[in-house]
Design an enzyme around this catalytic site. Structure first.
Site, PDB file in Angstrom:
ATOM      1  N   ALA A   9       0.872  -1.225  -0.237  1.00 17.68           N
ATOM      2  CA  ALA A   9       0.076  -0.086  -0.189  1.00 17.68           C
ATOM      3  C   ALA A   9       0.977   1.250   0.039  1.00 17.68           C
ATOM      4  CB  ALA A   9      -0.863  -0.005   1.323  1.00 17.68           C
ATOM      5  N   GLY A  10       1.897   1.434  -0.950  1.00 18.68           N
ATOM      6  CA  GLY A  10       2.615   2.588  -1.125  1.00 18.68           C
ATOM      7  C   GLY A  10       2.042   3.374  -2.218  1.00 18.68           C
ATOM      8  N   TYR A  11       2.890   4.153  -2.791  1.00 24.30           N
ATOM      9  CA  TYR A  11       2.102   5.048  -3.633  1.00 24.30           C
ATOM     10  C   TYR A  11       1.320   4.431  -4.951  1.00 24.30           C
ATOM     11  CZ  TYR A  11       4.430   8.694  -1.213  1.00 24.30           C
ATOM     12  OH  TYR A  11       4.915   9.408  -0.262  1.00 24.30           O
ATOM     13  N   ALA A  12       2.065   3.308  -5.404  1.00 24.45           N
ATOM     14  CA  ALA A  12       1.305   2.593  -6.489  1.00 24.45           C
ATOM     15  C   ALA A  12       0.157   1.740  -5.776  1.00 24.45           C
ATOM     16  CB  ALA A  12       2.347   1.617  -7.077  1.00 24.45           C
ATOM     17  N   ASN A  31      -0.788  -5.198   3.168  1.00 19.36           N
ATOM     18  CA  ASN A  31       0.684  -4.583   3.645  1.00 19.36           C
ATOM     19  C   ASN A  31       0.892  -4.847   5.174  1.00 19.36           C
ATOM     20  OD1 ASN A  31       1.692  -2.128   2.455  1.00 19.36           O
ATOM     21  ND2 ASN A  31       1.168  -0.966   4.346  1.00 19.36           N
ATOM     22  N   VAL A  75       4.117 -10.236   3.154  1.00 20.33           N
ATOM     23  CA  VAL A  75       4.009 -11.185   2.024  1.00 20.33           C
ATOM     24  C   VAL A  75       5.439 -11.987   2.016  1.00 20.33           C
ATOM     25  CG1 VAL A  75       3.839 -11.822  -0.592  1.00 20.33           C
ATOM     26  CG2 VAL A  75       2.300 -10.229   0.338  1.00 20.33           C
ATOM     27  N   GLU A 163      17.484  15.778   0.676  1.00 23.27           N
ATOM     28  CA  GLU A 163      16.538  16.228   1.548  1.00 23.27           C
ATOM     29  C   GLU A 163      16.863  15.981   2.816  1.00 23.27           C
ATOM     30  OE1 GLU A 163      12.986  14.988  -0.750  1.00 23.27           O
ATOM     31  OE2 GLU A 163      12.434  17.012  -0.959  1.00 23.27           O
ATOM     32  N   ASP A 291       7.926   1.235  -7.917  1.00 21.90           N
ATOM     33  CA  ASP A 291       9.368   0.929  -7.780  1.00 21.90           C
ATOM     34  C   ASP A 291       9.745  -0.750  -8.132  1.00 21.90           C
ATOM     35  OD1 ASP A 291       9.714   3.562  -7.171  1.00 21.90           O
ATOM     36  OD2 ASP A 291      10.678   3.236  -5.510  1.00 21.90           O
ATOM     37  N   GLN A 308       5.959  10.044  -8.087  1.00 17.23           N
ATOM     38  CA  GLN A 308       5.079  10.231  -8.962  1.00 17.23           C
ATOM     39  C   GLN A 308       4.710   9.432  -9.959  1.00 17.23           C
ATOM     40  OE1 GLN A 308       5.879  13.572 -12.055  1.00 17.23           O
ATOM     41  NE2 GLN A 308       7.970  13.492 -11.424  1.00 17.23           N
TER      42      GLN A 308
HETATM   43  C1  FAD Z   1      13.227  10.693   2.004  1.00 18.87           C
HETATM   44  C2  FAD Z   1      12.616  10.235   0.287  1.00 18.87           C
HETATM   45  C3  FAD Z   1      12.199  11.414  -0.177  1.00 18.87           C
HETATM   46  C4  FAD Z   1      11.525  11.052  -1.544  1.00 18.87           C
HETATM   47  N1  FAD Z   1      11.178  12.107  -2.200  1.00 18.87           N
HETATM   48  C5  FAD Z   1      10.714  11.720  -3.594  1.00 18.87           C
HETATM   49  C6  FAD Z   1       9.994  12.767  -4.289  1.00 18.87           C
HETATM   50  O1  FAD Z   1      10.000  14.314  -3.804  1.00 18.87           O
HETATM   51  N2  FAD Z   1       9.202  12.554  -5.359  1.00 18.87           N
HETATM   52  C7  FAD Z   1       9.328  11.443  -5.806  1.00 18.87           C
HETATM   53  O2  FAD Z   1       8.594  11.341  -7.019  1.00 18.87           O
HETATM   54  N3  FAD Z   1       9.781  10.358  -5.119  1.00 18.87           N
HETATM   55  C8  FAD Z   1      10.406  10.539  -4.179  1.00 18.87           C
HETATM   56  N4  FAD Z   1      10.991   9.330  -3.295  1.00 18.87           N
HETATM   57  C9  FAD Z   1      10.941   8.178  -3.952  1.00 18.87           C
HETATM   58  C10 FAD Z   1       9.456   7.373  -3.655  1.00 18.87           C
HETATM   59  O3  FAD Z   1       9.288   7.389  -2.355  1.00 18.87           O
HETATM   60  C11 FAD Z   1       9.284   6.065  -4.107  1.00 18.87           C
HETATM   61  O4  FAD Z   1       9.748   6.224  -5.570  1.00 18.87           O
HETATM   62  C12 FAD Z   1       7.963   5.523  -3.870  1.00 18.87           C
HETATM   63  O5  FAD Z   1       7.848   5.318  -2.602  1.00 18.87           O
HETATM   64  C13 FAD Z   1       7.801   4.159  -4.522  1.00 18.87           C
HETATM   65  O6  FAD Z   1       6.259   3.788  -4.569  1.00 18.87           O
HETATM   66  P1  FAD Z   1       5.969   2.362  -4.338  1.00 18.87           P
HETATM   67  O7  FAD Z   1       4.326   2.220  -4.361  1.00 18.87           O
HETATM   68  O8  FAD Z   1       6.559   1.569  -5.602  1.00 18.87           O
HETATM   69  O9  FAD Z   1       6.639   1.632  -2.960  1.00 18.87           O
HETATM   70  P2  FAD Z   1       6.150   2.184  -1.783  1.00 18.87           P
HETATM   71  O10 FAD Z   1       6.035   3.538  -1.508  1.00 18.87           O
HETATM   72  O11 FAD Z   1       7.698   1.915  -1.009  1.00 18.87           O
HETATM   73  O12 FAD Z   1       5.453   1.295  -1.049  1.00 18.87           O
HETATM   74  C14 FAD Z   1       5.500  -0.165  -1.007  1.00 18.87           C
HETATM   75  C15 FAD Z   1       4.549  -0.684  -0.058  1.00 18.87           C
HETATM   76  O13 FAD Z   1       4.672  -2.354   0.198  1.00 18.87           O
HETATM   77  C16 FAD Z   1       4.772  -2.645   1.730  1.00 18.87           C
HETATM   78  N5  FAD Z   1       5.531  -3.800   1.536  1.00 18.87           N
HETATM   79  C17 FAD Z   1       6.779  -3.988   1.250  1.00 18.87           C
HETATM   80  N6  FAD Z   1       7.186  -5.015   1.468  1.00 18.87           N
HETATM   81  C18 FAD Z   1       6.028  -5.746   1.828  1.00 18.87           C
HETATM   82  C19 FAD Z   1       5.750  -7.309   2.159  1.00 18.87           C
HETATM   83  N7  FAD Z   1       6.910  -8.295   1.903  1.00 18.87           N
HETATM   84  N8  FAD Z   1       4.305  -7.484   2.381  1.00 18.87           N
HETATM   85  C20 FAD Z   1       3.569  -6.600   2.615  1.00 18.87           C
HETATM   86  N9  FAD Z   1       3.824  -5.323   2.317  1.00 18.87           N
HETATM   87  C21 FAD Z   1       5.167  -4.974   1.774  1.00 18.87           C
HETATM   88  C22 FAD Z   1       5.278  -1.264   2.320  1.00 18.87           C
HETATM   89  O14 FAD Z   1       4.687  -1.438   3.673  1.00 18.87           O
HETATM   90  C23 FAD Z   1       4.760  -0.090   1.478  1.00 18.87           C
HETATM   91  O15 FAD Z   1       3.519   0.052   1.953  1.00 18.87           O
HETATM   92  C24 FAD Z   1      11.766   9.713  -2.182  1.00 18.87           C
HETATM   93  C25 FAD Z   1      12.017   8.599  -1.312  1.00 18.87           C
HETATM   94  C26 FAD Z   1      12.535   9.048   0.042  1.00 18.87           C
HETATM   95  C27 FAD Z   1      12.921   7.612   0.873  1.00 18.87           C
END
Ligand code: FAD
Length: 394
Positions: A9-12, A31, A75, A163, A291, A308
């Site tokens: 439950a991250g951004y995607a 999550n 998971v 940052e 990601d 984003q």
């Molecule tokens: C300090 C910081 C600043 C940033 N600033 C920017 C910015 O200004 N602009 C920008 O575009 N990007 C920025 N980023 C990058 C951005 O945060 C990531 O690209 C983004 O979080 C990716 O989204 P996601 O949905 O792929 O993964 P995530 O947001 O990391 O979400 C993954 C989710 O999966 C869950 N998860 C992981 N493993 C498991 C598992 N095994 N079982 C169950 N749940 C699990 C986690 O708890 C989480 O909720 C920044 C990153 C950091 C660390």
């Protein structure tokens, strides 16, 4: 009813879940935590700004229909042959359709000792760990005035490193005052192997960010390679070493290792390859975003891992898994680069918005506006109104 799971439950994943909830498409969201983390703001939490829970949103505030289920669990395996998910609690879930959005982990590039001896900024727990660790060093200095306690090394000067460094630099004066320490004794080194900081923004803005960091007191070291880390010591190429009790690594990310373990076709960063519909090239019943996904732009270059793009993918993941279930045509994903903003402390920053360069207070304000826009996108007016007093700083 199709058994559909959204993993992460991250951004995607959160955006995919919100969209599936909106159209009443039944699904289960798994999550690790009961909240969505505002990862892009974690440097604020690490740097002592606000209370840590300001940087989370309860999943139950995001998806509310009876057709949407939330499971808090980790998971641990994806058995694609049997179509079964394994979790930390020992549960097994059979699935028919999957949306994988399990995010990223730190990449240590094989540097000896780096993983063992450094802190990272990956989630709320690690942000709190950084904040508490630094404060403990300041608190202990009175009885053990070792200068290493007051030295902080941030490895990596990409978005996260800059940052975080900016935020810590703004926190250090009040922290020093709290523990009766002369601020001039405190040192923050931001060490970067490449010749430049913030490679994703224009040259002139990079120099502006470098100026802001150094004005706030950072020692910025580019072209400086970390080759090994031992306890409280960072070893640099050429033989120099820096002794510090706080070593934080922000220098790289790779996809969640579960993707490689599950046998998906992955790139060198462990991201699983998808087609234009964000559908796994290995399995049409699986959609992958954020990601964790290897998505190429129109020139065949992999998209950088950013929130984003992850958020934009969330909409398409939901639309396409629902269309696949109901045998409707899928929609292609097109990335839209709205710009990048890097804060350098609470008030200023640098970046570009829709191609227009912004710096200083204007960039800081734009960053604040982007937080509110995101809250509105994910939770509408209700969530924006609820969280604004907590996360807005101007
Ligand atoms: C300090 C910081 C600043 C940033 N600033 C920017 C910015 O200004 N602009 C920008 O575009 N990007 C920025 N980023 C990058 C951005 O945060 C990531 O690209 C983004 O979080 C990716 O989204 P996601 O949905 O792929 O993964 P995530 O947001 O990391 O979400 C993954 C989710 O999966 C869950 N998860 C992981 N493993 C498991 C598992 N095994 N079982 C169950 N749940 C699990 C986690 O708890 C989480 O909720 C920044 C990153 C950091 C660390």
């Amino acid at each position: 009813m199709a058994k559909t799971f959204v993993l992460g439950a991250g951004y995607a994943g959160a955006m995919a879940a919100v969209q599936l909830d909106k159209i009443a498409e039944p699904f289960t969201l798994i999550n690790k935590t009961p909240y969505h983390t505002l990862v892009t703001l974690l440097h604020e939490a690490a740097g002592g700004r606000g209370t840590p829970t300001n940087y989370t949103v309860n999943l139950s505030d995001l998806v509310r229909r009876e057709t949407s289920n939330i499971v808090i669990d980790e998971v641990t395996g994806i058995d694609r042959e049997k179509r079964v998910l394994k979790t930390r609690s020992g549960q097994e879930h059979e699935y028919e359709w999957l949306v994988i959005a399990l995010g990223w982990v730190s990449e240590y590039f094989g540097i000896p000792g780096l993983k063992e001896h450094s802190l990272v900024l990956n989630d709320l727990d690690t942000a709190i760990q950084i904040r508490e660790h630094i404060e403990q060093q300041f608190a202990a200095y009175k009885d053990d005035p070792n200068p290493e306690r007051l030295r902080i090394v941030v490895g990596g000067a990409g978005l996260t490193g800059v940052e975080l460094a900016g935020e810590l630099l703004d926190w250090l004066p009040s922290l020093s005052a709290k523990y009766g320490i002369d601020r001039s004794l405190v040192e923050l080194q931001n060490i970067e192997a490449m010749s430049t900081i913030l490679p994703m923004i224009s040259e002139s803005l990079r120099s502006e960010a470098a100026r802001m960091l150094t004005e706030k007191g950072a020692i910025l070291r580019t072209n400086t390679k970390i080759v090994e880390v031992t306890e409280n010591e960072v070893h640099l190429e050429g033989g120099e070493s820096v002794k510090a009790r706080t070593i934080i690594w922000t220098g790289g990310v790779r996809a969640n290792p579960l993707l490689t373990e599950a046998g998906f076709t992955v790139d060198r960063r462990g991201r699983a390859k998808v087609n234009e519909y964000l559908q796994s090239v290995d399995d049409p019943r699986i959609f992958i975003g954020g990601d964790s996904a290897w998505v190429e732009d129109e020139n065949g270059r992999p998209l950088p891992p950013t929130a984003q793009y992850a958020t934009q993918m969330g909409y398409v993941l939901a639309a396409n898994v629902s269309s696949a279930i109901h045998r409707q045509p899928l929609r292609a994903f097109h990335a839209h680069n709205m710009g990048t903003l890097a804060s350098v402390g609470p008030e200023v920053g640098v970046g570009n918005m829709f191609g227009i360069p912004v710096k200083g207070l204007a960039a800081g304000l734009a960053k604040e506006a982007s937080k509110l826009k995101y809250l509105y996108q994910i939770g509408g007016l209700r969530l924006t109104a609820q969280k604004t007093p907590e996360i807005a700083h101007f």
